[in-house]
Write a protein that holds these residues in place. Structure first.
Motif, PDB file in Angstrom:
ATOM      1  N   ALA A 138       0.794  -1.233   0.000  1.00  0.00           N
ATOM      2  CA  ALA A 138       0.000   0.000   0.000  1.00  0.00           C
ATOM      3  C   ALA A 138       0.827   1.284   0.000  1.00  0.00           C
ATOM      4  CB  ALA A 138      -0.957  -0.005   1.184  1.00  0.00           C
ATOM      5  N   CYS A 139       2.116   1.198   0.289  1.00  0.00           N
ATOM      6  CA  CYS A 139       3.001   2.378   0.189  1.00  0.00           C
ATOM      7  C   CYS A 139       4.152   1.931  -0.705  1.00  0.00           C
ATOM      8  CB  CYS A 139       3.534   2.787   1.551  1.00  0.00           C
ATOM      9  SG  CYS A 139       2.282   3.114   2.795  1.00  0.00           S
ATOM     10  N   ALA A 140       3.810   1.604  -1.947  1.00  0.00           N
ATOM     11  CA  ALA A 140       4.746   0.862  -2.805  1.00  0.00           C
ATOM     12  C   ALA A 140       5.880   1.706  -3.353  1.00  0.00           C
ATOM     13  CB  ALA A 140       3.982   0.223  -3.952  1.00  0.00           C
ATOM     14  N   GLY A 147       8.503   0.645  -5.990  1.00  0.00           N
ATOM     15  CA  GLY A 147       8.296  -0.796  -6.079  1.00  0.00           C
ATOM     16  C   GLY A 147       9.445  -1.700  -5.666  1.00  0.00           C
ATOM     17  N   GLY A 148      10.419  -1.175  -4.911  1.00  0.00           N
ATOM     18  CA  GLY A 148      11.524  -2.034  -4.461  1.00  0.00           C
ATOM     19  C   GLY A 148      11.007  -3.344  -3.868  1.00  0.00           C
ATOM     20  N   LYS A 149      10.051  -3.219  -2.954  1.00  0.00           N
ATOM     21  CA  LYS A 149       9.551  -4.437  -2.289  1.00  0.00           C
ATOM     22  C   LYS A 149       8.478  -5.125  -3.124  1.00  0.00           C
ATOM     23  CE  LYS A 149      11.059  -2.609   2.037  1.00  0.00           C
ATOM     24  NZ  LYS A 149      11.363  -1.237   1.531  1.00  0.00           N
ATOM     25  N   THR A 150       7.719  -4.345  -3.899  1.00  0.00           N
ATOM     26  CA  THR A 150       6.680  -4.956  -4.750  1.00  0.00           C
ATOM     27  C   THR A 150       7.296  -6.023  -5.656  1.00  0.00           C
ATOM     28  OG1 THR A 150       5.691  -2.749  -4.913  1.00  0.00           O
ATOM     29  CG2 THR A 150       4.787  -4.448  -6.348  1.00  0.00           C
ATOM     30  N   MET A 184       0.132   0.273  -4.473  1.00  0.00           N
ATOM     31  CA  MET A 184      -0.548   1.561  -4.343  1.00  0.00           C
ATOM     32  C   MET A 184       0.391   2.617  -3.757  1.00  0.00           C
ATOM     33  SD  MET A 184      -3.862  -0.057  -2.543  1.00  0.00           S
ATOM     34  CE  MET A 184      -5.219   0.972  -2.980  1.00  0.00           C
ATOM     35  N   ASP A 185       0.094   3.866  -4.064  1.00  0.00           N
ATOM     36  CA  ASP A 185       0.862   4.973  -3.492  1.00  0.00           C
ATOM     37  C   ASP A 185       0.046   6.239  -3.735  1.00  0.00           C
ATOM     38  OD1 ASP A 185       4.080   5.128  -2.609  1.00  0.00           O
ATOM     39  OD2 ASP A 185       3.253   7.057  -3.211  1.00  0.00           O
ATOM     40  N   ILE A 186       0.483   7.336  -3.118  1.00  0.00           N
ATOM     41  CA  ILE A 186      -0.215   8.602  -3.392  1.00  0.00           C
ATOM     42  C   ILE A 186       0.492   9.401  -4.491  1.00  0.00           C
ATOM     43  CG2 ILE A 186      -1.350   8.886  -1.137  1.00  0.00           C
ATOM     44  CD1 ILE A 186       1.014  10.798  -0.418  1.00  0.00           C
ATOM     45  N   TRP A 243       3.928   9.422 -10.130  1.00  0.00           N
ATOM     46  CA  TRP A 243       5.220   9.273 -10.826  1.00  0.00           C
ATOM     47  C   TRP A 243       6.000   8.070 -10.286  1.00  0.00           C
ATOM     48  CZ3 TRP A 243       9.963   9.695  -8.312  1.00  0.00           C
ATOM     49  CH2 TRP A 243       9.960  10.287  -7.049  1.00  0.00           C
ATOM     50  N   LYS A 244       5.788   7.766  -9.002  1.00  0.00           N
ATOM     51  CA  LYS A 244       6.483   6.597  -8.446  1.00  0.00           C
ATOM     52  C   LYS A 244       5.879   5.314  -9.032  1.00  0.00           C
ATOM     53  CE  LYS A 244       7.761   8.862  -4.142  1.00  0.00           C
ATOM     54  NZ  LYS A 244       7.546   9.001  -2.705  1.00  0.00           N
ATOM     55  N   LEU A 245       4.550   5.310  -9.139  1.00  0.00           N
ATOM     56  CA  LEU A 245       3.894   4.118  -9.700  1.00  0.00           C
ATOM     57  C   LEU A 245       4.270   3.945 -11.177  1.00  0.00           C
ATOM     58  CD1 LEU A 245       0.370   4.383  -7.993  1.00  0.00           C
ATOM     59  CD2 LEU A 245       2.288   2.905  -7.346  1.00  0.00           C
ATOM     60  N   LEU A 258       2.617  -2.522   4.696  1.00  0.00           N
ATOM     61  CA  LEU A 258       2.633  -1.071   4.908  1.00  0.00           C
ATOM     62  C   LEU A 258       4.072  -0.643   5.172  1.00  0.00           C
ATOM     63  CD1 LEU A 258      -0.488  -0.665   7.244  1.00  0.00           C
ATOM     64  CD2 LEU A 258      -0.360  -0.479   4.740  1.00  0.00           C
ATOM     65  N   ASP A 259       4.774  -0.278   4.109  1.00  0.00           N
ATOM     66  CA  ASP A 259       6.163   0.189   4.213  1.00  0.00           C
ATOM     67  C   ASP A 259       6.066   1.712   4.313  1.00  0.00           C
ATOM     68  OD1 ASP A 259       8.917   0.270   4.128  1.00  0.00           O
ATOM     69  OD2 ASP A 259       9.031   0.105   1.951  1.00  0.00           O
ATOM     70  N   VAL A 260       5.715   2.172   5.519  1.00  0.00           N
ATOM     71  CA  VAL A 260       5.208   3.538   5.698  1.00  0.00           C
ATOM     72  C   VAL A 260       6.297   4.613   5.556  1.00  0.00           C
ATOM     73  CG1 VAL A 260       3.305   2.833   7.187  1.00  0.00           C
ATOM     74  CG2 VAL A 260       5.528   3.345   8.208  1.00  0.00           C
ATOM     75  N   SER A 296      -6.067   3.039   9.093  1.00  0.00           N
ATOM     76  CA  SER A 296      -7.000   2.994   7.971  1.00  0.00           C
ATOM     77  C   SER A 296      -6.719   1.801   7.040  1.00  0.00           C
ATOM     78  CB  SER A 296      -6.898   4.325   7.231  1.00  0.00           C
ATOM     79  OG  SER A 296      -7.418   4.194   5.949  1.00  0.00           O
ATOM     80  N   TYR A 297      -5.459   1.581   6.662  1.00  0.00           N
ATOM     81  CA  TYR A 297      -5.138   0.599   5.623  1.00  0.00           C
ATOM     82  C   TYR A 297      -5.225  -0.842   6.140  1.00  0.00           C
ATOM     83  CZ  TYR A 297      -3.309   4.558   2.871  1.00  0.00           C
ATOM     84  OH  TYR A 297      -3.163   5.734   2.180  1.00  0.00           O
ATOM     85  N   SER A 298      -5.163  -1.006   7.470  1.00  0.00           N
ATOM     86  CA  SER A 298      -5.279  -2.366   8.024  1.00  0.00           C
ATOM     87  C   SER A 298      -6.658  -2.950   7.729  1.00  0.00           C
ATOM     88  CB  SER A 298      -5.011  -2.342   9.529  1.00  0.00           C
ATOM     89  OG  SER A 298      -5.894  -1.431  10.154  1.00  0.00           O
TER      90      SER A 298
END
Ligand SMILES: C[S@@+](CC[C@H](N)C(=O)[O-])C[C@H]1O[C@@H](n2cnc3c(N)ncnc32)[C@H](O)[C@@H]1O
Length: 404
Positions: free
Chosen positions: A232-234, A237-240, A256-258, A261-263, A301-303, A339-341
């Protein structure tokens, strides 16, 4: 470490990089890409430049102290600091076009004085030392000292395309020396100064550059083929991509991310890696999360965090940040985990992670969450300390949802 001084032109590059960081507030990675673009530097020379710039930033207050300059004077007096750095490390002076000299006797006296001040010797700003002491107590001095070391280079083998042994062989043919990391199944340590991104192995998606500590976090997700997994905080995408390899391309992996450009960056990397089951989704509002209520087998959640575990790699941030940022981040982490849990299904696992070593962002945050959400329980957690394994510092906690 250097065995001979920097050339005049490499010295200029170090000074330009550090001026961008210290006088213009630019992040170190951006200062490197700006100054290196268009140059045909030998990989070994580039490694020497980044080593010196990184080391100066890791112990900036020490090097300023021994040559008697203030940090804000760097753009005028940087050459004096670079000369002092060479003398400190027992090297001859670099041949710069214009440079300010250092008095060796005074420098030696200053070095002796600095040895008596551990925080100065470890290149630690006052705010960080106060925070580290308060958060980690007895463990802090070892962490503070470990954070002065140059980061090691690790890559993650992309098991969608190859395995560690085959990758070692193909990289060796391209002049890249690697060794197995015994405690992390997916990791190789790069032991030569090679330019990794120019290799065919990289272009073919056989590996990604990723710290070994970060690989332990994604391994903890323990995603299986066929599962529904949300990262959810991708970010980019290192971990994705690591999770995609665990899933062997089967099942649904939602990144997912906010930040779009990162996605977008993630999509390019996923294509190269052959990670075809990755779908990206921007988090536009709380509705994006609500729609996924109780659906995921795994939620990572890699916050966003202080990054205080990765200061070896990003030493510039400790001269920009202050302790005031921490409560703001802790509040954001609280909002995200609360929220994301909700996306985790009954029997599913929530994995909370940071690249910080500070308990308030880590175990204390998790304990607070568990108190407020009794339908989750802790399976296990781990703080990967910088001083213990030589990786970057991370935290991860695995929790299970027992009921709605
Ligand atoms: C630590 S980074 C993630 C790194 C990434 N997982 C990786 O392994 O490369 C945290 C990410 O959280 C994103 N972020 C910040 N606020 C967020 C929010 N409210 N919801 C989701 N992601 C958020 C940031 O854009 C950033 O990409």
């Amino acid at each position: 470490m250097l065995t001979f001084p920097l050339s005049g032109s490499s010295s200029e590059l170090v000074l330009n990089v550090l001026t961008m960081v210290l006088s213009q507030g630019k992040p170190l990675d951006r200062a490197y890409s700006h100054n290196f673009s268009g140059l045909k530097l030998e990989p070994s020379e580039q490694a020497r430049i980044t080593f010196v710039a990184g080391d100066i930033l890791r112990r900036l207050n020490l090097y300023c102290f021994i040559v008697d300059i203030e940090q804000h004077e760097f753009d005028r007096l940087g050459s004096k600091l670079l000369n002092g750095w060479h003398l400190f490390h027992g090297l001859a002076l670099p041949k710069m076009q214009y440079s300010l000299q250092v008095d060796q006797k005074q420098l030696n006296e200053k070095i002796e004085a600095a040895k008596l001040i551990p925080t100065l010797w470890d290149g630690c700003p006052e705010w960080l030392d106060t925070l580290g002491q308060a958060q980690l107590g007895d463990k802090w001095p070892a962490e503070r000292a470990a954070l002065t070391q140059a980061p090691r280079r690790f890559i993650r083998v992309n098991e969608l395309k190859t395995n560690r042994e085959k990758l070692m062989t193909s990289l060796a043919k391209e002049g890249v020396d690697t060794q197995i990391v015994a405690t992390v199944d997916s990791a190789l340590e790069v032991t030569s100064d090679s330019a990794l991104f120019r290799t065919d192995s990289f272009q073919k998606g056989l590996f990604e550059q990723q710290d070994a500590g970060s690989q332990l976090v994604a391994a903890a997700v323990d995603a299986k083929p066929g599962m529904r997994v949300v990262d959810a905080c991708a970010g980019a995408g290192g971990k994705t991509l690591h999770i995609a390899a665990q899933m062997q391309g089967k099942g649904r992996l939602l990144a997912m991310d906010i930040e779009q450009w990162k996605l977008d960056n993630l999509k390019t990397r996923a294509k190269r890696a052959g990670a075809h089951n990755v779908e990206t989704r921007i988090i536009a509002s709380s509705k994006t999360i609500k729609r996924l209520k109780l659906t995921a087998d795994r939620v990572l959640l890699d916050v966003p965090c202080s990054g205080l575990g990765v200061l070896k790699r990003n030493p510039d941030s400790k001269w920009r940040d202050t302790a005031e940022r921490l409560p703001v981040l802790i509040d954001l982490q609280k909002q995200i985990i609360d929220s994301y849990s909700r996306m985790v299904k009954v029997g599913g696992m929530l994995i909370y992670a940071t690249c910080s070593i500070m308990p308030d962002e880590n175990r204390n945050q998790v304990d607070r969450f568990l108190r407020d959400n009794p339908h989750f329980s802790l399976i296990e957690d781990e703080t990967i300390l910088v001083s213990e394994q030589g990786f970057d510092g991370f935290y991860l906690a695995k929790m299970i949802r027992n009921a709605e």
